[in-house]
Design a protein around this motif. Structure first.
Motif, PDB file in Angstrom:
ATOM      1  N   THR A  28     -31.786 -43.069   9.863  1.00 33.38           N
ATOM      2  CA  THR A  28     -30.764 -42.241   9.225  1.00 33.38           C
ATOM      3  C   THR A  28     -30.097 -41.382  10.299  1.00 33.38           C
ATOM      4  O   THR A  28     -30.666 -41.175  11.379  1.00 33.38           O
ATOM      5  CB  THR A  28     -31.364 -41.298   8.160  1.00 33.38           C
ATOM      6  N   THR A  29     -28.914 -40.866   9.978  1.00 36.93           N
ATOM      7  CA  THR A  29     -28.241 -39.988  10.933  1.00 36.93           C
ATOM      8  C   THR A  29     -29.051 -38.706  11.137  1.00 36.93           C
ATOM      9  O   THR A  29     -29.074 -38.165  12.237  1.00 36.93           O
ATOM     10  CB  THR A  29     -26.811 -39.654  10.470  1.00 36.93           C
ATOM     11  N   ASP A  33     -30.108 -37.349  14.718  1.00 33.00           N
ATOM     12  CA  ASP A  33     -29.686 -36.001  15.124  1.00 33.00           C
ATOM     13  C   ASP A  33     -30.839 -35.218  15.743  1.00 33.00           C
ATOM     14  O   ASP A  33     -30.639 -34.445  16.680  1.00 33.00           O
ATOM     15  CB  ASP A  33     -29.126 -35.223  13.927  1.00 33.00           C
ATOM     16  N   ARG A  43     -21.610 -35.578  15.530  1.00 23.74           N
ATOM     17  CA  ARG A  43     -22.526 -36.599  15.010  1.00 23.74           C
ATOM     18  C   ARG A  43     -21.761 -37.345  13.921  1.00 23.74           C
ATOM     19  O   ARG A  43     -21.326 -36.748  12.934  1.00 23.74           O
ATOM     20  CB  ARG A  43     -23.772 -35.967  14.409  1.00 23.74           C
ATOM     21  N   THR A  44     -21.593 -38.632  14.102  1.00 22.48           N
ATOM     22  CA  THR A  44     -20.805 -39.409  13.148  1.00 22.48           C
ATOM     23  C   THR A  44     -21.700 -40.287  12.288  1.00 22.48           C
ATOM     24  O   THR A  44     -22.845 -40.576  12.639  1.00 22.48           O
ATOM     25  CB  THR A  44     -19.799 -40.332  13.868  1.00 22.48           C
ATOM     26  N   LYS A  45     -21.114 -40.686  11.170  1.00 22.72           N
ATOM     27  CA  LYS A  45     -21.687 -41.794  10.416  1.00 22.72           C
ATOM     28  C   LYS A  45     -20.553 -42.792  10.250  1.00 22.72           C
ATOM     29  O   LYS A  45     -19.381 -42.412  10.140  1.00 22.72           O
ATOM     30  CB  LYS A  45     -22.291 -41.369   9.093  1.00 22.72           C
ATOM     31  N   ASP A  63     -17.786 -37.348   9.946  1.00 25.63           N
ATOM     32  CA  ASP A  63     -18.888 -36.456  10.300  1.00 25.63           C
ATOM     33  C   ASP A  63     -20.113 -36.837   9.468  1.00 25.63           C
ATOM     34  O   ASP A  63     -19.999 -37.070   8.263  1.00 25.63           O
ATOM     35  CB  ASP A  63     -18.482 -35.003  10.022  1.00 25.63           C
ATOM     36  N   ASP A  64     -21.258 -36.882  10.106  1.00 29.13           N
ATOM     37  CA  ASP A  64     -22.448 -37.349   9.378  1.00 29.13           C
ATOM     38  C   ASP A  64     -22.930 -36.380   8.304  1.00 29.13           C
ATOM     39  O   ASP A  64     -23.763 -36.733   7.483  1.00 29.13           O
ATOM     40  CB  ASP A  64     -23.588 -37.725  10.329  1.00 29.13           C
TER      41      ASP A  64
END
Length: 167
Positions: A28-29, A33, A43-45, A63-64
């Protein structure tokens, strides 16, 4: 060739600088992170979406910490009833597995038939982070260089105001 190696070689050939952080598996993001705390960059998703009839595919980078309003995405893009694409479609179009969706999957999209979108909220950030097509590393690339990467691959992109209901 290993997926991350393919990403690194492609960026190197394009003269694009990057920073890679190796870490344990992150599915997972939020997990990723944790391993990249303190490193500059949004931090992207990356979401891989399709329309109701599965006749179009979309890659959305945001953005995540944000949640996607599917109705808003439909309103801005004209996509008919967008939804998360199936694992099978993800593998067929980007050569990726669930949990490892990345802009770098476009390296595997031979048909060049995926539409790319960014949320405007992240476009002023100096750097963005992604999985380099594996979930045991995170790669940081300057936003400008990321757009150069897309251009070098022959992809156009659009910037959407996902959180601006006044459009």
């Amino acid at each position: 060739m290993a997926p991350a190696e393919q990403v690194e070689q492609s960026l190197d050939k394009m003269g694009i600088s990057y920073q890679i952080v190796h870490h344990p598996v992150a599915t997972t993001t939020e997990e990723a992170d944790h391993y990249i705390e303190g490193i500059a960059g949004v931090r992207t998703k990356t979401l891989f979406l399709t329309n109701k009839k599965k006749t179009a595919c979309y890659l959305l980078i945001m953005d995540d910490h944000q949640r996607l309003d599917f109705h808003r995405f439909q309103e801005l893009t004209g996509a008919k009833r967008p939804k998360m694409a199936s694992d099978e479609l993800l593998a067929a179009k980007l050569g990726l597995q669930p949990g490892i969706v990345s802009i770098f999957g476009l390296l595997n999209n031979a048909d060049h038939d995926v539409q790319v979108y960014f949320d405007r909220a992240i476009m002023d950030e100096a750097r963005m982070s992604f999985h380099p097509n594996i979930n045991t590393s995170t790669i940081f690339v300057a936003t400008w260089d990321l757009l150069k990467f897309l251009q070098n691959l022959g992809y156009d992109y659009q910037i959407l105001d996902l959180d601006d209901a006044e459009d």
